[in-house]
Motif scaffolding. Structure first.
Motif, PDB file in Angstrom:
ATOM      1  N   VAL A 157       4.571   3.475  -8.459  1.00 44.53           N
ATOM      2  CA  VAL A 157       3.158   3.194  -8.749  1.00 44.53           C
ATOM      3  C   VAL A 157       3.043   1.943  -9.610  1.00 44.53           C
ATOM      4  N   ILE A 158       3.951   1.783 -10.556  1.00 46.05           N
ATOM      5  CA  ILE A 158       3.937   0.588 -11.403  1.00 46.05           C
ATOM      6  C   ILE A 158       4.054  -0.668 -10.547  1.00 46.05           C
ATOM      7  N   GLN A 159       4.949  -0.640  -9.573  1.00 45.83           N
ATOM      8  CA  GLN A 159       5.119  -1.792  -8.699  1.00 45.83           C
ATOM      9  C   GLN A 159       3.832  -2.083  -7.920  1.00 45.83           C
ATOM     10  N   GLU A 160       3.180  -1.037  -7.434  1.00 45.33           N
ATOM     11  CA  GLU A 160       1.912  -1.214  -6.713  1.00 45.33           C
ATOM     12  C   GLU A 160       0.854  -1.833  -7.631  1.00 45.33           C
ATOM     13  N   LEU A 161       0.783  -1.357  -8.862  1.00 40.18           N
ATOM     14  CA  LEU A 161      -0.205  -1.862  -9.811  1.00 40.18           C
ATOM     15  C   LEU A 161       0.071  -3.321 -10.171  1.00 40.18           C
ATOM     16  N   ILE A 162       1.336  -3.657 -10.345  1.00 40.52           N
ATOM     17  CA  ILE A 162       1.691  -5.047 -10.660  1.00 40.52           C
ATOM     18  C   ILE A 162       1.273  -5.966  -9.520  1.00 40.52           C
ATOM     19  N   GLU A 163       1.564  -5.564  -8.293  1.00 44.58           N
ATOM     20  CA  GLU A 163       1.197  -6.381  -7.133  1.00 44.58           C
ATOM     21  C   GLU A 163      -0.316  -6.502  -6.988  1.00 44.58           C
ATOM     22  N   ALA A 164      -1.043  -5.509  -7.480  1.00 45.93           N
ATOM     23  CA  ALA A 164      -2.504  -5.554  -7.405  1.00 45.93           C
ATOM     24  C   ALA A 164      -3.128  -6.337  -8.558  1.00 45.93           C
ATOM     25  N   GLY A 165      -2.305  -6.783  -9.506  1.00 51.47           N
ATOM     26  CA  GLY A 165      -2.820  -7.591 -10.603  1.00 51.47           C
ATOM     27  C   GLY A 165      -3.237  -6.820 -11.830  1.00 51.47           C
ATOM     28  N   ALA A 166      -2.787  -5.572 -11.984  1.00 53.69           N
ATOM     29  CA  ALA A 166      -3.120  -4.802 -13.187  1.00 53.69           C
ATOM     30  C   ALA A 166      -2.497  -5.476 -14.410  1.00 53.69           C
ATOM     31  N   PRO A 167      -3.178  -5.445 -15.549  1.00 50.24           N
ATOM     32  CA  PRO A 167      -2.642  -6.099 -16.756  1.00 50.24           C
ATOM     33  C   PRO A 167      -1.393  -5.379 -17.251  1.00 50.24           C
TER      34      PRO A 167
END
Length: 424
Positions: A157-167
């Protein structure tokens, strides 16, 4: 009219599905259709409708969350993490979070990680389409999605969030009075955390919770690549230094990743005084792998802080024998004689365990001048301190019988030897 109990594929749990009043499909299925072929066609129609309606569920969750954030009047306060990643509003991060859970937070909290990942991906997709700040909202324990994922070791999930631009580097405050603090794998070394509260980002949380894989993913992407005192001004929020925290939490893989990305390991810290990462690692019992990672990636073997401590001294004070022996064996051969001579007084006064002294002395090529100086120091300490306890006497006996110290005649040395021979 109510439909039978059914399993909802999105949530993975059995629920009672209630039909809408005057639901045409429910009425057809119950009272009109009897041919299996017709029922099968109706089922396919409903499946198509489900595929059509499911994205609307996630859109509704995103827009409901936006409405809650607006109604909570969360201020547009920019934090350190936002600045380091190119700015942008930090409104949903400010304050104590919103009073509702989101589908994304719910998904991250699930023990069935494959289900949680599937729902998280759909929530992220809806957020990017309808309200990207959804990825920044704090609700569960006042954490944003990436912070919650870090605390739960949801590295996918962290990887998905990083790719989506989450801070990545947005912070929250963790105090010793906070319930969240007592969920972490806490630091139990009392002098190390000198503040009652600390600013932590997702990487800090992953390490505090002992989640190595999540910490590794975040270490590859964090932009917080310097200890606070090296680059932070007075107005900045100073997060726990990542490299020092990795040293304390026994995470050599994270250390290697951070160092490979050019992490700047400063001396002073708002949280760890003047302890270097190497010194902090020596305080933690059985931490040889971490010490090896630090020494392999540039830590200074003999750095002395303002307290005049080095890594070996810290290991001795806290009786971390295995760490001390490892450090001694990693000492470069050309530095070892000077290292021993400069620290002999503290080693003897601190009553270091004999195995450490043996590793320091055996095979070390001392000069005649160094041998004379050490012999004088040993004699002076004997005169000043006396024979001491059993371990101190065993240490002194080892030194008195050390071959390099007995190559020349010295009446004072002989006198001290005879004294200890008499004791035994």
């Amino acid at each position: 009219m109510a439909a039978p109990a059914s399993t909802n594929g999105s949530l993975g749990q059995t629920t009672i599905l209630h039909a809408l009043s005057d639901d045409l499909f429910d009425y057809l299925a119950r009272y009109i259709l009897s041919d299996p072929k017709d029922i099968s066609r109706l089922s396919r129609t409903c499946s198509c409708l489900y595929l059509l309606l499911e994205p609307l569920v996630y859109r509704a969750d995103v827009l409901r969350t936006k409405h809650q954030a607006d109604s909570c009047h969360l201020d547009d306060v920019e934090d350190q993490g936002s600045r380091r990643q190119g700015g942008g509003t930090a409104r949903p991060i400010a304050g104590d979070g919103i009073p509702i859970n989101t589908a994304l937070h719910w998904a991250i909290s699930q023990t069935e990680t494959s289900l949680g990942l599937a729902i998280a991906q759909k929530s992220i997709k809806a957020a990017l389409k309808y309200w990207p700040d959804y990825l920044r909202v704090r609700v569960k324990d006042s954490m944003s999605p990436i912070q919650l994922a870090a605390s739960r070791d949801r590295h996918a999930v962290i990887q998905e969030l990083i790719e989506a631009g989450a801070p990545i580097d947005a912070h929250i405050w963790l105090s010793r009075e906070s319930p969240l603090y007592y969920k972490t794998d806490r630091l139990d070394l009392p002098h190390m955390m000198r503040m009652r509260s600390a600013a932590v980002n997702a990487l800090s949380l992953a390490m505090l919770f002992g989640n190595v894989r999540a910490a590794e993913v975040l270490a590859y992407h964090t932009q917080d690549l310097a200890d606070d005192a090296d680059d932070a001004d007075e107005a900045s929020v100073r997060t726990i230094p990542s490299l020092k925290l990795a040293a304390v939490k026994k995470m050599p893989s994270v250390i290697r990743i951070l160092r490979s990305r050019g992490y700047s390991d400063g001396r002073m810290s708002s949280y760890f005084y003047d302890f270097s990462s190497l010194e902090l690692a020596t305080i933690v019992e059985d931490n040889e792998e971490t010490l090896e990672a630090l020494l392999d990636t540039g830590s200074e073997f003999d750095y002395l802080g303002t307290s005049n401590f080095d890594a070996l001294t810290c290991a001795g004070i806290y009786k971390r024998v295995s760490n001390a022996i490892f450090i001694v064996r990693r000492c470069p051969p050309e530095q070892k004689p000077v290292f021993v001579v400069n620290r002999l007084s503290s080693l003897l006064q601190d009553n270091e365990p004999l195995p450490i002294i043996k590793d320091l002395f055996e095979g070390t090529p001392f000069s005649e001048e160094q041998i004379r100086g050490m012999k004088e120091l040993i004699i002076d300490l004997h005169v000043a301190m006396g024979p001491g306890d059993r371990s101190a006497r065993e240490l002194m006996r080892y030194l008195l019988e050390f071959p390099a110290f007995n190559n020349s005649q010295d009446w004072r040395w002989t006198e001290v030897k005879e004294f200890y021979e008499y004791l035994y």
